[in-house]
Design an enzyme around this catalytic site. Structure first.
Site, short mmCIF file in Angstrom:
data_model
loop_
_atom_site.label_atom_id
_atom_site.label_comp_id
_atom_site.label_asym_id
_atom_site.label_seq_id
_atom_site.Cartn_x
_atom_site.Cartn_y
_atom_site.Cartn_z
N GLU A 185 76.20 19.61 19.11
CA GLU A 185 76.58 19.21 20.08
C GLU A 185 78.11 18.84 21.18
O GLU A 185 78.95 17.39 20.91
CB GLU A 185 76.05 17.84 21.04
CG GLU A 185 74.48 17.79 20.90
CD GLU A 185 73.88 16.92 21.08
OE1 GLU A 185 72.62 17.18 21.68
OE2 GLU A 185 74.08 15.92 21.49
N GLU A 386 67.06 20.32 18.90
CA GLU A 386 66.06 19.22 19.19
C GLU A 386 65.14 19.20 20.68
O GLU A 386 65.93 19.23 21.70
CB GLU A 386 67.11 17.92 19.38
CG GLU A 386 68.02 17.73 18.01
CD GLU A 386 69.13 16.95 18.57
OE1 GLU A 386 69.43 15.65 19.47
OE2 GLU A 386 69.65 16.85 17.31
#
Length: 482
Positions: A185, A386
């Protein structure tokens, strides 16, 4: 009699498998993701990352003043924890190697031998338990020393030091780890540290944010270049990046709303997705940043490095969509340039919400992401790296026998997986699903406010207990579907 009973049971299992509504491809990854700074604790760590420093100086910023010192005690209990991950049927797990644990001297990439020993034992234990280790190189854990000395990701010198760290990881662990990730991320680093003040150093500086965005892309490409020249790649290893993709939906199909949503896609999604897969930034983003005089500093050589070193696979973290509308009030220029100049966030009336996180629940977006990857990104090999349901006060769901009935989490996963399955059936090249997270973990300033794990942890005792969702994923993994 025992053999007859066994044959009957196996026959019933085969029938049940044939009747599964959602059957996934062979060798599908059924796993979960965590990270070093969120699970290990600071035990014997020689250097601090930015979160260690933030907690030491401003503990009041963290929920219930809980910091990263102990986390889920993985440093001390990794054998038992990995055994529990095996017990719930996980065949793959992503975690990270902490830059601040492994490296003693950041300038030379001299390693700490205790840390090398620890990560060797962790990797070997995963392999011993039959779990594929996926190793990430950066999960928000920038050494604070490098922020204080060079400005962290604002500096290309730090980019080069990160490459030295990555090279050391490949040399030390690449004989056993076949799947690597450069960043988790990276957009959150840009947003949290330089735009919206939810990560240290909590700046609001759009021009710095844009340079950091560029430098992170450059760092990822340089690490990929080193990897592809290493023994890791020659031995069949692969390297990718994990991006949090938040599809941007316009409020309406009016041109102004569509234009606003397209900028959000450009800045928050494509700024890492296009570079990772296609090796270039979108022309529309570059033009906008250039027009606003905030375009990053780059060289032709650096842009060629980004172009020539794309990922082997992609990880996608998905939690919520983003909805955008055209700005309704003039942009406030007093704080300088911000991406918010081109859009306002929009809340869809009547949408489903996770009240504990303030996030919209929209499972169909995972289908939209998958089809976008199929159609616009060369149908690159990817996995859902995720996905998760964070719940505050989960202890209220503890039953008399001590188990946690998190049926809401199972429902959440099944709904998202059903849309993922539809995309796979329609040709999207997805090879796995990783939940966030195997064991309840420390989550930055939120600490343990919202729990996500298949396995609960009691912070006072560090006793770990499998939740109902843990038994669910075990069955799903065994059947390769549900």
């Amino acid at each position: 009699m025992q053999l007859v009973a066994f044959d009957r049971r196996r026959g019933k299992e085969r029938i049940r498998e044939m009747n599964l509504k959602y059957k996934f491809p062979a060798k599908f990854w059924w796993g979960a993701a965590t990270s070093g700074p969120q699970s290990e604790g600071r035990f014997y760590k020689k250097n601090d990352n930015v979160f260690d420093y933030w907690y030491d100086t401003e503990p009041q910023d963290f929920f219930n003043r809980v910091g990263p010192n102990v986390a889920s005690n993985f440093y001390n209990s990794y054998k038992e924890d990995i055994s529990m991950m095996k017990q719930i049927g996980l065949n793959s797990v992503r975690t990270s190697i902490q830059w601040t644990r492994l490296i003693k001297d950041f300038e030379t990439a001299e390693v700490d031998e205790d840390a090398v020993c620890f990560y060797n034992k962790v990797i070997d234990e995963f392999l011993k338990q039959g779990i594929l280790p996926v190793m990430n190189l950066h999960h928000f854990d920038l050494p604070v020393e490098l922020y204080k000395k060079y400005g962290g990701w604002e500096s290309k010198k730090v980019v080069d030091m990160f490459v030295l760290f990555a090279k050391k990881c490949f040399e030390l662990f690449g004989d056993r780890v076949k799947h690597w990730v450069t960043f988790n991320e990276p957009m959150v680093i840009v947003e949290g540290e330089y735009l919206y003040q939810f990560h240290y150093p909590k700046l609001v500086d759009g021009k710095k944010a844009v340079q950091v965005l560029y430098n992170l892309n450059l760092a990822s490409a340089k690490v990929i270049e080193v990897f592809h020249k290493s023994v890791c790649a020659q031995n069949g290893g692969e390297i990718g990046i994990v991006l949090n993709l938040t599809p941007s939906y316009p409020r309406s199909q009016e041109e102004k709303d569509v234009k606003a949503a397209n900028f959000v896609e450009d800045f928050f999604n494509r700024s890492f997705l296009d570079t990772a897969v296609k090796g270039k930034f979108t022309e529309s983003l570059v033009e906008t940043l250039k027009k606003d005089n905030v375009l990053w500093e780059s060289t032709d050589e650096e842009l060629k490095t980004i172009h020539d070193n794309t990922v082997d696979f992609l990880g996608v973290n998905y939690y919520q969509p983003r909805r955008a509308k055209a700005k309704e009030e003039p942009f406030d220029e007093s704080k300088g340039w911000m991406p918010d100049k081109y859009f306002d966030d929009y809340k869809l009336p009547g949408c489903r919400m996770n009240p504990y996180r303030g996030w919209e629940i929209y499972p169909q977006a995972i289908y939209d992401i998958a089809i976008n990857i199929r159609d616009n990104y060369n149908n690159i090999s990817w996995y859902l790296s995720e996905n998760g349901m964070g719940v505050e006060g989960e202890e209220k769901y503890i039953k008399e026998d001590g188990s946690i009935d998190d049926q809401y989490r199972i429902d959440f996963y099944e709904e998202h997986l059903s849309w993922l399955h539809k995309a796979i059936e329609e040709g999207s090249n997805c090879f796995g699903f990783h939940a966030w997270t195997p064991i309840d973990c420390w989550s930055w300033s939120n600490a343990y406010k919202n729990r996500y794990g298949y396995i609960a942890v009691d912070l006072a005792t560090q006793i770990k207990t499998i939740k109902k969702s843990g038994y669910w994923i075990k069955k799903v993994a065994a059947q390769n579907g549900f």
